[in-house]
Design a protein around this motif. Structure first.
Motif, PDB file in Angstrom:
ATOM      1  N   TRP A   8     124.559  36.883  58.932  1.00  0.00           N
ATOM      2  CA  TRP A   8     126.022  36.914  58.901  1.00  0.00           C
ATOM      3  C   TRP A   8     126.518  36.222  60.156  1.00  0.00           C
ATOM      4  O   TRP A   8     126.050  36.539  61.255  1.00  0.00           O
ATOM      5  CB  TRP A   8     126.540  38.341  58.883  1.00  0.00           C
ATOM      6  N   ILE A   9     127.463  35.309  60.016  1.00  0.00           N
ATOM      7  CA  ILE A   9     127.999  34.592  61.163  1.00  0.00           C
ATOM      8  C   ILE A   9     129.479  34.885  61.297  1.00  0.00           C
ATOM      9  O   ILE A   9     130.253  34.674  60.363  1.00  0.00           O
ATOM     10  CB  ILE A   9     127.779  33.067  61.052  1.00  0.00           C
ATOM     11  N   ASP A  10     129.867  35.387  62.473  1.00  0.00           N
ATOM     12  CA  ASP A  10     131.269  35.528  62.855  1.00  0.00           C
ATOM     13  C   ASP A  10     131.685  34.109  63.236  1.00  0.00           C
ATOM     14  O   ASP A  10     131.554  33.694  64.384  1.00  0.00           O
ATOM     15  CB  ASP A  10     131.371  36.506  64.023  1.00  0.00           C
ATOM     16  N   ALA A  11     132.143  33.344  62.255  1.00  0.00           N
ATOM     17  CA  ALA A  11     132.176  31.886  62.372  1.00  0.00           C
ATOM     18  C   ALA A  11     133.416  31.296  63.021  1.00  0.00           C
ATOM     19  O   ALA A  11     133.404  30.130  63.392  1.00  0.00           O
ATOM     20  CB  ALA A  11     131.988  31.266  60.984  1.00  0.00           C
ATOM     21  N   ASP A  12     134.480  32.058  63.200  1.00  0.00           N
ATOM     22  CA  ASP A  12     135.695  31.478  63.772  1.00  0.00           C
ATOM     23  C   ASP A  12     135.464  30.896  65.160  1.00  0.00           C
ATOM     24  O   ASP A  12     135.993  29.850  65.490  1.00  0.00           O
ATOM     25  CB  ASP A  12     136.826  32.507  63.817  1.00  0.00           C
ATOM     26  N   ALA A  13     134.693  31.572  65.990  1.00  0.00           N
ATOM     27  CA  ALA A  13     134.477  31.108  67.360  1.00  0.00           C
ATOM     28  C   ALA A  13     133.061  30.583  67.591  1.00  0.00           C
ATOM     29  O   ALA A  13     132.684  30.300  68.710  1.00  0.00           O
ATOM     30  CB  ALA A  13     134.761  32.241  68.340  1.00  0.00           C
ATOM     31  N   CYS A  14     132.297  30.442  66.541  1.00  0.00           N
ATOM     32  CA  CYS A  14     130.919  29.974  66.672  1.00  0.00           C
ATOM     33  C   CYS A  14     130.911  28.461  66.915  1.00  0.00           C
ATOM     34  O   CYS A  14     131.501  27.706  66.145  1.00  0.00           O
ATOM     35  CB  CYS A  14     130.143  30.320  65.408  1.00  0.00           C
ATOM     36  N   PRO A  15     130.234  28.002  67.979  1.00  0.00           N
ATOM     37  CA  PRO A  15     130.198  26.561  68.255  1.00  0.00           C
ATOM     38  C   PRO A  15     129.545  25.773  67.114  1.00  0.00           C
ATOM     39  O   PRO A  15     128.592  26.247  66.476  1.00  0.00           O
ATOM     40  CB  PRO A  15     129.343  26.466  69.527  1.00  0.00           C
ATOM     41  N   ASN A  16     130.053  24.579  66.857  1.00  0.00           N
ATOM     42  CA  ASN A  16     129.524  23.744  65.770  1.00  0.00           C
ATOM     43  C   ASN A  16     128.030  23.473  65.879  1.00  0.00           C
ATOM     44  O   ASN A  16     127.338  23.498  64.851  1.00  0.00           O
ATOM     45  CB  ASN A  16     130.319  22.443  65.653  1.00  0.00           C
ATOM     46  N   PRO A  17     127.468  23.207  67.071  1.00  0.00           N
ATOM     47  CA  PRO A  17     126.013  22.991  67.124  1.00  0.00           C
ATOM     48  C   PRO A  17     125.221  24.205  66.646  1.00  0.00           C
ATOM     49  O   PRO A  17     124.153  24.058  66.045  1.00  0.00           O
ATOM     50  CB  PRO A  17     125.740  22.711  68.607  1.00  0.00           C
ATOM     51  N   ILE A  18     125.753  25.395  66.869  1.00  0.00           N
ATOM     52  CA  ILE A  18     125.068  26.613  66.427  1.00  0.00           C
ATOM     53  C   ILE A  18     125.157  26.742  64.907  1.00  0.00           C
ATOM     54  O   ILE A  18     124.187  27.117  64.247  1.00  0.00           O
ATOM     55  CB  ILE A  18     125.655  27.850  67.139  1.00  0.00           C
ATOM     56  N   LYS A  19     126.310  26.403  64.340  1.00  0.00           N
ATOM     57  CA  LYS A  19     126.449  26.422  62.874  1.00  0.00           C
ATOM     58  C   LYS A  19     125.443  25.480  62.235  1.00  0.00           C
ATOM     59  O   LYS A  19     124.823  25.805  61.219  1.00  0.00           O
ATOM     60  CB  LYS A  19     127.869  26.029  62.471  1.00  0.00           C
ATOM     61  N   THR A  20     125.252  24.314  62.838  1.00  0.00           N
ATOM     62  CA  THR A  20     124.293  23.333  62.320  1.00  0.00           C
ATOM     63  C   THR A  20     122.877  23.891  62.356  1.00  0.00           C
ATOM     64  O   THR A  20     122.128  23.772  61.381  1.00  0.00           O
ATOM     65  CB  THR A  20     124.387  22.025  63.134  1.00  0.00           C
ATOM     66  N   ILE A  21     122.498  24.496  63.469  1.00  0.00           N
ATOM     67  CA  ILE A  21     121.154  25.089  63.588  1.00  0.00           C
ATOM     68  C   ILE A  21     120.968  26.168  62.532  1.00  0.00           C
ATOM     69  O   ILE A  21     119.928  26.218  61.861  1.00  0.00           O
ATOM     70  CB  ILE A  21     120.947  25.667  65.005  1.00  0.00           C
ATOM     71  N   ILE A  22     121.955  27.032  62.374  1.00  0.00           N
ATOM     72  CA  ILE A  22     121.857  28.131  61.404  1.00  0.00           C
ATOM     73  C   ILE A  22     121.679  27.580  59.989  1.00  0.00           C
ATOM     74  O   ILE A  22     120.844  28.074  59.225  1.00  0.00           O
ATOM     75  CB  ILE A  22     123.096  29.042  61.480  1.00  0.00           C
ATOM     76  N   CYS A  23     122.445  26.557  59.633  1.00  0.00           N
ATOM     77  CA  CYS A  23     122.336  25.972  58.290  1.00  0.00           C
ATOM     78  C   CYS A  23     120.948  25.394  58.051  1.00  0.00           C
ATOM     79  O   CYS A  23     120.360  25.592  56.983  1.00  0.00           O
ATOM     80  CB  CYS A  23     123.412  24.908  58.084  1.00  0.00           C
ATOM     81  N   ARG A  24     120.428  24.680  59.029  1.00  0.00           N
ATOM     82  CA  ARG A  24     119.075  24.106  58.889  1.00  0.00           C
ATOM     83  C   ARG A  24     118.030  25.194  58.676  1.00  0.00           C
ATOM     84  O   ARG A  24     117.155  25.077  57.821  1.00  0.00           O
ATOM     85  CB  ARG A  24     118.717  23.279  60.117  1.00  0.00           C
ATOM     86  N   VAL A  25     118.128  26.265  59.469  1.00  0.00           N
ATOM     87  CA  VAL A  25     117.169  27.367  59.349  1.00  0.00           C
ATOM     88  C   VAL A  25     117.331  28.062  57.994  1.00  0.00           C
ATOM     89  O   VAL A  25     116.341  28.384  57.340  1.00  0.00           O
ATOM     90  CB  VAL A  25     117.337  28.363  60.518  1.00  0.00           C
ATOM     91  N   ALA A  26     118.562  28.294  57.571  1.00  0.00           N
ATOM     92  CA  ALA A  26     118.806  28.972  56.294  1.00  0.00           C
ATOM     93  C   ALA A  26     118.177  28.203  55.134  1.00  0.00           C
ATOM     94  O   ALA A  26     117.522  28.794  54.271  1.00  0.00           O
ATOM     95  CB  ALA A  26     120.303  29.136  56.065  1.00  0.00           C
ATOM     96  N   ILE A  27     118.362  26.900  55.133  1.00  0.00           N
ATOM     97  CA  ILE A  27     117.821  26.073  54.055  1.00  0.00           C
ATOM     98  C   ILE A  27     116.297  26.007  54.147  1.00  0.00           C
ATOM     99  O   ILE A  27     115.592  26.207  53.157  1.00  0.00           O
ATOM    100  CB  ILE A  27     118.457  24.669  54.076  1.00  0.00           C
ATOM    101  N   ARG A  28     115.791  25.732  55.350  1.00  0.00           N
ATOM    102  CA  ARG A  28     114.339  25.575  55.529  1.00  0.00           C
ATOM    103  C   ARG A  28     113.591  26.872  55.220  1.00  0.00           C
ATOM    104  O   ARG A  28     112.558  26.868  54.568  1.00  0.00           O
ATOM    105  CB  ARG A  28     114.027  25.103  56.947  1.00  0.00           C
ATOM    106  N   ARG A  29     114.140  28.016  55.681  1.00  0.00           N
ATOM    107  CA  ARG A  29     113.452  29.298  55.512  1.00  0.00           C
ATOM    108  C   ARG A  29     113.933  30.076  54.291  1.00  0.00           C
ATOM    109  O   ARG A  29     113.468  31.177  54.035  1.00  0.00           O
ATOM    110  CB  ARG A  29     113.632  30.150  56.765  1.00  0.00           C
ATOM    111  N   GLN A  30     114.910  29.515  53.561  1.00  0.00           N
ATOM    112  CA  GLN A  30     115.456  30.119  52.353  1.00  0.00           C
ATOM    113  C   GLN A  30     115.973  31.542  52.619  1.00  0.00           C
ATOM    114  O   GLN A  30     115.605  32.507  51.958  1.00  0.00           O
ATOM    115  CB  GLN A  30     114.435  30.104  51.223  1.00  0.00           C
ATOM    116  N   ILE A  31     116.876  31.617  53.591  1.00  0.00           N
ATOM    117  CA  ILE A  31     117.481  32.891  53.976  1.00  0.00           C
ATOM    118  C   ILE A  31     118.961  32.833  53.610  1.00  0.00           C
ATOM    119  O   ILE A  31     119.677  31.923  54.035  1.00  0.00           O
ATOM    120  CB  ILE A  31     117.326  33.142  55.487  1.00  0.00           C
ATOM    121  N   PHE A  32     119.413  33.798  52.839  1.00  0.00           N
ATOM    122  CA  PHE A  32     120.811  33.839  52.437  1.00  0.00           C
ATOM    123  C   PHE A  32     121.668  34.046  53.679  1.00  0.00           C
ATOM    124  O   PHE A  32     121.453  34.980  54.456  1.00  0.00           O
ATOM    125  CB  PHE A  32     121.047  34.944  51.404  1.00  0.00           C
TER     126      PHE A  32
END
Length: 145
Positions: free
Chosen positions: A4-28
Motif C-alpha cells: 500500500w502506498i500513501d502516494a500523495d507525497a511519495c517521490p516519483n523515483p520511489i513510485k517507479t521503483i515500487i512499480c518495477r518491483v510489483a511487476i517483477r515480483r508479481q505483488i499486488f
C-alpha cells in the motif's frame, strides 16, 4: 502480502521503483492518493483515487491493510496505525518503522511540532537524494525477500 502506498507525497523515483518491483515480483500494489496518478498498466498495480481532504487516503489504507502487508509512507501517525494492525512500514527514504520504534518517533514528531508552533525554526528534512532512493530500494528488496 500486498503493498500500500500513501502516494500523495511519495517521490516519483520511489513510485517507479515500487512499480518495477510489483511487476517483477508479481505483488499486488495499491497506490492511494487524492489525485489521479499515471502508473504502468499491470494486473499487479492499482490506483485508488480518494476524495480530497485531510487524511482520507490514510483512512482508506488503515481500513484495508492486512497483517504482513507493507505500507510505504512518511506519515508517522499513519505508520503507527498500520503497525498496530500488524502491517509493516517503510518510508520513502528507506527507514523501517516498527512497534518498538514508532512511539519514540511519534514523541519526537510531536515535540518538533510544538517547537514550530511556538515560533522556533526547526528546519526541515534534507532534499530527497539519490542515496535516499538507493536506501529505499535496498530496504524494499529486504522486505520482499
Amino acid at each position: 502480502m500486498q503493498i500500500w502506498i500513501d502516494a500523495d507525497a511519495c517521490p516519483n523515483p520511489i513510485k517507479t521503483i515500487i512499480c518495477r518491483v510489483a511487476i517483477r515480483r508479481q505483488i499486488f500494489t495499491i497506490f492511494v492518493a487524492n489525485q489521479w496518478l499515471t502508473l504502468p498498466k499491470s494486473a499487479y498495480i492499482k490506483m485508488q483515487q480518494v476524495a480530497k481532504g485531510y487524511d482520507i487516503a490514510d483512512l482508506v489504507i488503515v481500513e484495508h491493510v492486512q497483517p504482513n502487508d507493507l505500507v510505504i509512507t512518511a506519515d508517522i501517525p499513519l505508520a503507527a496505525e498500520v503497525l498496530n494492525k500488524q502491517a509493516k512500514v517503510l518510508t520513502p527514504r528507506g527507514q523501517n518503522y516498527t512497534l518498538d520504534t514508532i512511539k519514540e518517533i511519534l514523541t519526537m514528531r510531536d515535540f518538533m511540532e510544538t517547537m514550530r508552533a511556538s515560533g522556533i525554526q526547526t528546519g526541515g528534512q534534507a532534499p530527497f537524494s539519490s542515496k535516499d532512493r538507493e536506501n529505499f530500494a535496498n530496504q524494499l528488496n529486504k522486505f520482499i525477500s
